[in-house]
Scaffold this active site. Structure first.
Site, PDB file in Angstrom:
ATOM      1  N   GLY A 205       0.809  -1.205   0.000  1.00  0.00           N
ATOM      2  CA  GLY A 205       0.000   0.000   0.000  1.00  0.00           C
ATOM      3  C   GLY A 205       0.844   1.257   0.000  1.00  0.00           C
ATOM      4  O   GLY A 205       1.736   1.428  -0.824  1.00  0.00           O
ATOM      5  N   GLU A 206       0.581   2.143   0.948  1.00  0.00           N
ATOM      6  CA  GLU A 206       1.288   3.420   1.020  1.00  0.00           C
ATOM      7  C   GLU A 206       2.778   3.256   1.285  1.00  0.00           C
ATOM      8  O   GLU A 206       3.566   4.182   1.051  1.00  0.00           O
ATOM      9  CB  GLU A 206       0.670   4.293   2.118  1.00  0.00           C
ATOM     10  CG  GLU A 206      -0.771   4.710   1.846  1.00  0.00           C
ATOM     11  CD  GLU A 206      -1.349   5.501   2.991  1.00  0.00           C
ATOM     12  OE1 GLU A 206      -0.691   5.587   4.049  1.00  0.00           O
ATOM     13  OE2 GLU A 206      -2.466   6.046   2.848  1.00  0.00           O
ATOM     14  N   ASP A 235      -3.605  -5.003  -8.483  1.00  0.00           N
ATOM     15  CA  ASP A 235      -3.666  -5.643  -9.802  1.00  0.00           C
ATOM     16  C   ASP A 235      -2.999  -4.775 -10.857  1.00  0.00           C
ATOM     17  O   ASP A 235      -2.308  -5.273 -11.753  1.00  0.00           O
ATOM     18  CB  ASP A 235      -5.120  -5.910 -10.198  1.00  0.00           C
ATOM     19  CG  ASP A 235      -5.802  -6.903  -9.283  1.00  0.00           C
ATOM     20  OD1 ASP A 235      -5.155  -7.884  -8.875  1.00  0.00           O
ATOM     21  OD2 ASP A 235      -6.991  -6.697  -8.963  1.00  0.00           O
TER      22      ASP A 235
END
Length: 276
Positions: A205-206, A235
């Site tokens: 993620g981040e 994806d």
């Protein structure tokens, strides 16, 4: 020539808001990876099953970016994924499978077998194994999904076999820890690598991406301004990364392609990298 083949779901996704409003959009991890890889420069073939209810305009749009000879249109309904937001803040996510059963047995066009990489998007682990067995000797890329977390817990030996027979795997951080039973992401990466895969790519993620290929490589996420929709970001990253691999790019350039594609899909609604 097709360079990358993606096998998995293409879905109809419906979001229902507490006030009763609903929004239909195209979804499915396979299409999300395929459209991203196409925009990153790869020639992509998509293998999936959809029903006769799949909107024709969506399919036509998809055909402008990926080869759709591997898409079977069958009597019945496309897999339909619902995200229902209730007034009390709860969320329900029922899935109607439609014609999407036995995805691992979906016919693969003969011309696709010369592809450099075969990416198996999230489908039930038994179906992923069916696909891998049909692709003996090919370079396999494997992905995971929260839908199947219970499978991963109940069938660890099956998951280990899937990993061992894949060239590259794309778990997120939670999945890497869940599959290995370890709480440290670096130890999880090392454990997954020890099972036989050659490239462990963990999206965070981040916090960016952690890769292990016998050595650790860390890459920060790219900044994104404004409102974001995280649907399909993982994806999109996989699609961009795989496009780099089939083009023979260096690891850091593959990551750069993946992060760029992920950033772009964060800026738009839905999981596909193209607009419909």
């Amino acid at each position: 020539m097709i360079e990358l083949v993606v096998l998995g779901h293409v879905s109809i996704d419906t979001i229902v808001f507490p006030d009763g409003r609903r929004v239909d959009m195209p979804g499915g991890a396979a299409a999300a990876v395929a459209t991203s890889a196409s925009l990153a420069g790869a020639k992509v073939g998509l293998v999936t099953k959809i029903g006769e209810d799949f909107p024709r305009e969506w399919l036509e749009k998809l055909s402008q970016y990926v080869d759709i000879r591997g898409i079977q249109v069958l009597p019945g309904k496309t897999i339909h994924i619902w995200v229902i937001y209730r007034e009390d803040g709860s969320v329900e996510s029922p899935v109607e499978m439609g014609v999407a059963e036995n995805m691992g047995e979906t016919p693969i066009p003969e011309k696709y077998f010369k592809a450099k990489i075969f990416h198996i998007a999230p489908i039930p682990p038994e179906e992923q194994l069916k696909a891998i067995e049909r692709l003996e000797g090919k370079r396999i890329s494997l992905d995971f999904n929260p839908t199947y977390y219970d499978y991963y817990r109940r069938k660890p030996e099956l998951v280990r076999e899937l990993v061992s027979r894949s060239w590259i795997i794309f778990p997120n951080e939670r999945e890497a820890k869940l599959i290995t039973g370890l709480n440290d992401v670096r130890k999880s990466a090392e454990e997954l690598y020890s099972w036989g895969t050659e490239l462990v790519v963990i999206t965070r993620g981040e916090r960016g991406v952690l890769i292990y290929d016998g050595d650790f490589h860390e890459f920060p996420a790219l900044p994104v301004e404004g409102e974001i929709d995280p649907t399909g970001a993982g994806d999109a990253f996989a699609g961009g990364f795989l496009a780099g691999l089939v083009k023979g790019k260096r690891l850091d350039d593959c990551v750069k392609l993946g992060l760029t594609r992920a950033r772009e899909v964060l800026k738009k609604r839905g999981s596909w990298s193209i607009s419909v």
